[in-house]
Scaffold this motif. Structure first.
Motif, PDB file in Angstrom:
ATOM      1  N   ALA A 289       6.565 -10.807  -0.921  1.00 14.77           N
ATOM      2  CA  ALA A 289       7.021  -9.511  -0.412  1.00 14.77           C
ATOM      3  C   ALA A 289       8.330  -9.665   0.347  1.00 14.77           C
ATOM      4  O   ALA A 289       9.242  -8.847   0.227  1.00 14.77           O
ATOM      5  CB  ALA A 289       5.951  -8.903   0.485  1.00 14.77           C
TER       6      ALA A 289
ATOM      7  N   SER B 278       0.199   7.367  -0.821  1.00 10.54           N
ATOM      8  CA  SER B 278      -0.468   6.618   0.255  1.00 10.54           C
ATOM      9  C   SER B 278      -1.967   6.857   0.243  1.00 10.54           C
ATOM     10  O   SER B 278      -2.740   5.913   0.439  1.00 10.54           O
ATOM     11  CB  SER B 278       0.125   6.938   1.630  1.00 10.54           C
ATOM     12  N   ILE B 281      -3.273   4.585  -2.454  1.00 12.94           N
ATOM     13  CA  ILE B 281      -3.312   3.165  -2.098  1.00 12.94           C
ATOM     14  C   ILE B 281      -4.500   2.884  -1.181  1.00 12.94           C
ATOM     15  O   ILE B 281      -5.272   1.948  -1.410  1.00 12.94           O
ATOM     16  CB  ILE B 281      -1.990   2.749  -1.425  1.00 12.94           C
ATOM     17  N   ILE B 422      11.102   0.896  -2.444  1.00 15.43           N
ATOM     18  CA  ILE B 422      10.099   0.356  -1.528  1.00 15.43           C
ATOM     19  C   ILE B 422       8.740   0.992  -1.786  1.00 15.43           C
ATOM     20  O   ILE B 422       7.716   0.321  -1.792  1.00 15.43           O
ATOM     21  CB  ILE B 422      10.549   0.570  -0.068  1.00 15.43           C
ATOM     22  N   TYR B 423       8.739   2.306  -2.068  1.00 16.18           N
ATOM     23  CA  TYR B 423       7.457   2.971  -2.347  1.00 16.18           C
ATOM     24  C   TYR B 423       6.827   2.389  -3.601  1.00 16.18           C
ATOM     25  O   TYR B 423       5.637   2.083  -3.631  1.00 16.18           O
ATOM     26  CB  TYR B 423       7.645   4.475  -2.523  1.00 16.18           C
ATOM     27  N   SER B 426       5.442  -0.981  -2.976  1.00 18.34           N
ATOM     28  CA  SER B 426       4.165  -1.050  -2.259  1.00 18.34           C
ATOM     29  C   SER B 426       3.027  -0.618  -3.168  1.00 18.34           C
ATOM     30  O   SER B 426       1.926  -1.175  -3.090  1.00 18.34           O
ATOM     31  CB  SER B 426       4.201  -0.224  -0.975  1.00 18.34           C
ATOM     32  N   LEU B 429       2.277  -3.676  -5.241  1.00 17.52           N
ATOM     33  CA  LEU B 429       1.535  -4.663  -4.456  1.00 17.52           C
ATOM     34  C   LEU B 429       0.066  -4.259  -4.359  1.00 17.52           C
ATOM     35  O   LEU B 429      -0.838  -5.055  -4.612  1.00 17.52           O
ATOM     36  CB  LEU B 429       2.155  -4.710  -3.059  1.00 17.52           C
ATOM     37  N   ALA B 430      -0.150  -2.970  -4.045  1.00 16.73           N
ATOM     38  CA  ALA B 430      -1.528  -2.499  -3.878  1.00 16.73           C
ATOM     39  C   ALA B 430      -2.287  -2.562  -5.193  1.00 16.73           C
ATOM     40  O   ALA B 430      -3.420  -3.047  -5.246  1.00 16.73           O
ATOM     41  CB  ALA B 430      -1.525  -1.070  -3.346  1.00 16.73           C
TER      42      ALA B 430
END
Lengths: 304, 662
Positions: A289, B278, B281, B422-423, B426, B429-430
């Motif tokens: 990250a 969000s 997630i 960035i959104y 994330s 990643l989630a």
């Protein structure tokens, strides 16, 4: 032609890495060590042996090695060697690569659980957890490459030799480091797992295949080499993209990079305590990250 | 008008079901379900191929004015899901309810089948209603029907508790929906979804959206409104869990998609995309971690439904963000992914619940640690469950992978184009973490039930279920395999819906997605061919060698026994140790101490509860109890006191109006 060469080179990488690891370890330990091709001879021997199957197991146990190897081979077909072209390539094949390897992982977990052995269950549970935790690192690694190269398939990410660019170099070297770390985890090497350990209680990958022998064991070994080669080739490609983007540079780089680093780490340090492994792997994801964020900032051309 | 049709049909159906003989009730129900499914699927396919909406009926509603029943592409997709899952569910119930026919009264069985058919019907009405009164009517009908279905085993205390909790939570959600529609009515004097556009253009987009999000999120099981799901699903019979989890919670997703459609302003769309992402997630991660630590098969599946709703919302969120930023490629891909995942989840989740029903009907438990080695006794169930397990873990070459692949691709493309980076990262990643933990959860589920040695003697007595149940399970299994192997055709189903949302769908699908998915399909075939080749070569090579059988290698330990086998609890122990902040453990008994050389008998029972459940055991619940008691003391049961209350009320009204206060 390029595709055939590409596939051949990855196969060569897969076959050579274990040899380099063994030789490095022998040299560093001051031993004469085993010959370079010992692992190939071992597998050759296994291929000719007969088999014992546990009575507890079902048909799944017999199919599992074929699925494991099949998934590893398909995953391998996505990976380019520097500027060469892989057999399969489409938008988003990085995702397909990760999930094909996940198929390999779940099937070997099932096979381990199928034996009903407590030791193999132990290995399976650890493999499942570590696999889950390393997945975000892998995906964010791919996202970093996609962000910087502007493509979402391996072939296109590594297709063009880009002119020297400081930002690109920084990001590519960091990504290469990340993928090298992932190689350690995915192929079950020190400090996460020790393939040479003699104690089943501390094994991860080896203990899952305790009940396999003969030809099945050989298939599993080959699949593990291929998996290892895929990751190290990605790392080598990322490095090669910064200086000399040619297959004759990337292939030996992949072999030596993984071979030497694994050999050196295994000769100089011990494995983690098992409870530390989760921290170790989550740290890799956090690192991924962080690298992504650095890549993002550099992409914005912020002066740092 | 519409109610004039609906009520006689329902009455006729109920009469037919109650009057028919016990054994043929299922066939009446099945005939109705098939009729409904055909009546829904045929026009739905027409709408999906032509892309034009079809108005079935227009009528005046009692409160909200003009309303209609119509099928547009979004309704059509949900009609397909409901039709297919509905038929499979009723077919499956035949075998599953066989054992209850002797135990339960005939009226009980009739009520169950009536509710099942009414549930299918009401879900269809929900997705074709234009909003307002008919929507709320169908929504409430759906809640009541599903409540009655959960109540099937009402003799068990926990079933009653779960059903009542479900009813209460659904009505809390219902209040939000009524408030939502009342807001539309206040602004436009109709209650139709399509008039949301006018409400949204007046500003106040976010509060209205939140109102609907709360209402629909209750049904969909969004965090923290998911608490009813893990209680209701283990309580309900398996085929009911299948249709509730596979289809009914999707009506919540449907509602939110419907509302999102009409938001035009891009800054507000951006905020809403962020909210959805969000929520997705958090829901996904919460669901999957709780799923992995459960030790009851149906509870695990219920949590995994929460996770999958989270995944769908991640896709929707990315699509909305893409749309708001003008990145139509991302919007289309992620929306197609979210829709396809909705379809896919309805297939593999019904199959998984059917499978859980099979083992429950044989062994009368769903506790994971009572199983082991079931695959030897129920091979067909094991194979079908295996397919569904791989599909829900989103592994190639099955359908789960196709849906998640599109969602991932949407996020990667968003990162690549450096829009909402960035959104999207994330989300990536989630989703990767969710995918990884899902593999853990489902490898635990499958291997503790079907693989290894039996941990309980009941396993040895189990046998394969009847062919009708297998046939019912084959319906979703076929869908899973077909979508997995031919994703380039599956994308056609959802294309029409994406077209409504983003106008650039057609070029994106034809120029970008179809070639990609064709290659994905080729890869899937290649994978299968390579595996088959390796297996054939291996088998041929083994033919000339001796293949021996023996006990599992005990690593030199001479007397390993079945009790030492890894259990579901021990399998997830590693995750539990790092996810302590998500669960609250209740432990009964104790483990064997380190100093006990000759250990005596120990009982050890651990349950992993949701931390959110604690919200319902806090001081304010106690406070409500006390207030309730006070209020209850007003209820005396004496008629003269009630008349006094009425008198006091009148006096108060009189006094208040005297001073012009109202």
């Amino acid at each position: 032609m390029a595709i055939v060469l590409n596939t051949l080179l990855i196969i060569i990488t897969a076959l050579a890495i274990p040899g380099v690891i063994n030789r490095t370890r022998a040299v560093l330990a001051g031993r004469q060590g085993m010959p370079f091709t010992q692992h190939l001879r071992n597998v050759n021997l296994l291929l000719r042996k007969s088999t014992v199957y546990s009575t507890t197991t079902t048909a799944l146990f017999r199919i599992a090695p074929a699925i494991y190897l099949g998934a590893a081979i398909v995953a391998m077909l996505f990976i380019p060697v520097a500027d060469l072209y892989p057999l399969i390539s489409f938008e988003g094949d990085v995702i397909c690569f990760a999930y094909t390897l996940a198929l390999a992982r779940i099937i070997i977990i099932f096979a381990a659980m199928d034996t009903g052995s407590s030791f193999e269950g132990m290995g399976a549970a650890r493999e499942a957890l570590y696999g889950a935790l390393i997945e975000p690192a892998l995906m964010i690694g791919f996202a970093t490459l996609a962000l910087f190269c502007g493509y979402t398939s391996f072939a296109e990410i590594f297709e063009h030799r880009q002119s020297f660019n400081l930002h690109l170099t920084i990001v590519m070297l960091l990504t290469a480091f990340l993928f090298l770390k992932i190689t350690f985890v995915e192929s079950g090497r020190v400090p996460v797992d020790d393939p040479r350990t003699h104690l089943e209680l501390t094994m991860i990958h080896e203990v899952m295949c305790l009940d396999y022998c003969g030809i099945d064991m050989a298939l599993i070994h080959i699949a593990s080499w291929i998996k290892c080669a895929c990751f190290s080739m990605i790392a080598a490609n990322a490095i090669a993209a910064t200086c000399c983007f040619n297959w004759w540079f990337a292939t030996p780089l992949a072999i030596l990079l993984t071979g030497l680093s694994v050999g050196i780490v295994e000769s100089t340090q011990g494995r983690n305590k098992l409870v530390r492994n989760t921290t170790f792997i989550v740290t890799i994801s956090a690192l991924a990250a962080l690298i992504f964020f650095i890549g993002y900032l550099l992409k914005l051309d912020i002066n740092i | 008008m519409f109610y004039l049709y609906l009520l006689p049909t329902l009455t006729l159906l109920i009469v037919a079901l109650f009057l028919s003989p016990l054994r043929s009730k299922v066939w009446v129900a099945l005939a109705t379900a098939v009729t409904l499914a055909l009546a829904a699927i045929v026009p739905a396919i027409g709408v999906l191929t032509s892309g034009k909406s079809l108005v079935l009926m227009e009528f005046m509603s009692p409160i909200f004015g003009q309303e209609s029943l119509s099928i547009d592409p979004l309704s059509a997709i949900f009609l397909l899901i409901i039709g297919v899952a509905g038929v499979a569910t009723v077919l499956y119930s035949k075998g599953y309810l066989e054992q209850y026919l002797k135990k339960k009264s005939s009226a009980h069985i009739s009520l169950h089948y009536t509710s099942l058919v009414v549930l299918i019907l009401s879900m269809m009405l929900v997705v074709i209603s234009s909003g307002g009164f008919s929507f709320l009517f169908a929504w409430e009908l759906m809640t009541i029907a599903s409540f009655l279905l959960i109540l099937f085993d009402a003799e068990r205390a926990e079933v009653l508790r779960a059903a009542v909790a479900y009813l209460i939570m659904m009505h809390i959600g219902f209040i939000f929906l009524v408030a939502g529609f009342a807001t539309i009515y206040a602004n436009t004097s109709t209650g139709a979804f399509s008039d949301l556009a006018i409400c949204f253009s007046n500003g106040k987009t976010i509060p209205i959206f939140i109102l609907f999000l709360l209402g629909f999120g209750m049904k969909a099981g969004l965090f923290p409104m998911h608490v009813w799901l893990p209680e209701a699903h283990p309580a309900a019979p398996s085929h009911v869990s299948a249709i509730m989890s596979g289809v009914m919670i999707k009506t919540g997703v449907y509602g939110i998609m419907r509302v999102m459609w009409y938001i035009a302003d891009s800054t507000e769309l951006h905020t809403i995309g962020l909210i959805i992402l969000s929520v997705g997630i958090i829901t996904g991660l919460w669901g999957v971690i709780l799923a992995a630590v459960q030790n009851d098969a149906k509870r695990l599946l219920a949590y995994s439904s929460i996770e999958n709703v989270g995944v769908i919302f991640i896709g929707l969120g990315i699509a909305t963000l893409g749309q708001a930023s003008g990145n139509h490629l991302v919007a289309t891909i992620a929306l197609c992914g979210a829709l396809l995942h909705t379809v896919n989840h309805s297939l593999f989740k019904s199959l998984l619940f059917f499978g859980a029903g099979n083992i429950y009907s044989q062994m009368h438990t769903t506790l994971l640690d009572k199983f082991g080695g079931v695959a030897k006794h129920m091979p067909v169930t094991a194979i079908l469950f295996f397919i569904a397990t791989l599909a829900i873990c989103a592994l190639p070459p099955l359908n789960g992978f196709v849906g998640e692949f599109l969602i991932y691709l949407g996020m990667l493309d968003s990162v690549r184009d450096n829009v909402n980076t960035i959104y999207a990262a994330s989300g990536l990643l989630a989703l990767a973490l969710i995918g990884g933990i899902a593999v853990l959860a489902f490898s635990k589920l499958y291997s503790t039930i079907f693989l290894g040695s039996p941990r309980d003697h009941h396993v040895a007595e189990s046998q394969e279920v009847d062919n009708i149940r297998i046939a019912a399970m084959a319906i979703p299994a076929t869908g899973i395999i077909l979508i997995g192997l031919f994703p380039q055709f599956a994308i056609r189903i959802v294309e029409g819906v994406a077209q409504q949302f983003t106008p650039y769908t057609e070029p994106v699908v034809s120029q970008y997605l179809t070639p990609t998915l064709t290659k994905l399909s080729l890869t899937a075939w290649l994978l299968i061919i390579i595996i088959a080749l390796i297996y054939i070569i291996k088998s041929r090579a083994q033919r000339s060698r001796t293949i021996a059988q023996g006990p599992t290698w005990g690593c030199g330990f001479t007397s390993p026994n079945i009790r030492m086998q890894y259990t579901g609890e021990s399998f997830a122990e590693g995750l539990e140790s790092i996810a302590t902040s998500f669960t609250q453990n209740t432990i009964e008994g104790r483990t064997v101490g380190k100093s006990e050389i000759f250990p005596s008998t120990h009982n050890y029972n651990i349950r992993h509860k949701d931390k959110i459940d604690r919200l319902f055991a806090e001081w304010w619940v106690e406070l409500l109890h006390i207030i309730n008691k006070r209020v209850m003391s007003l209820r005396t049961g004496k008629i003269n006191i009630y008349i006094a209350y009425a008198l006091i009320f009148l006096v108060v009204i009189f006094v208040v109006s005297l001073f012009n206060l109202i």
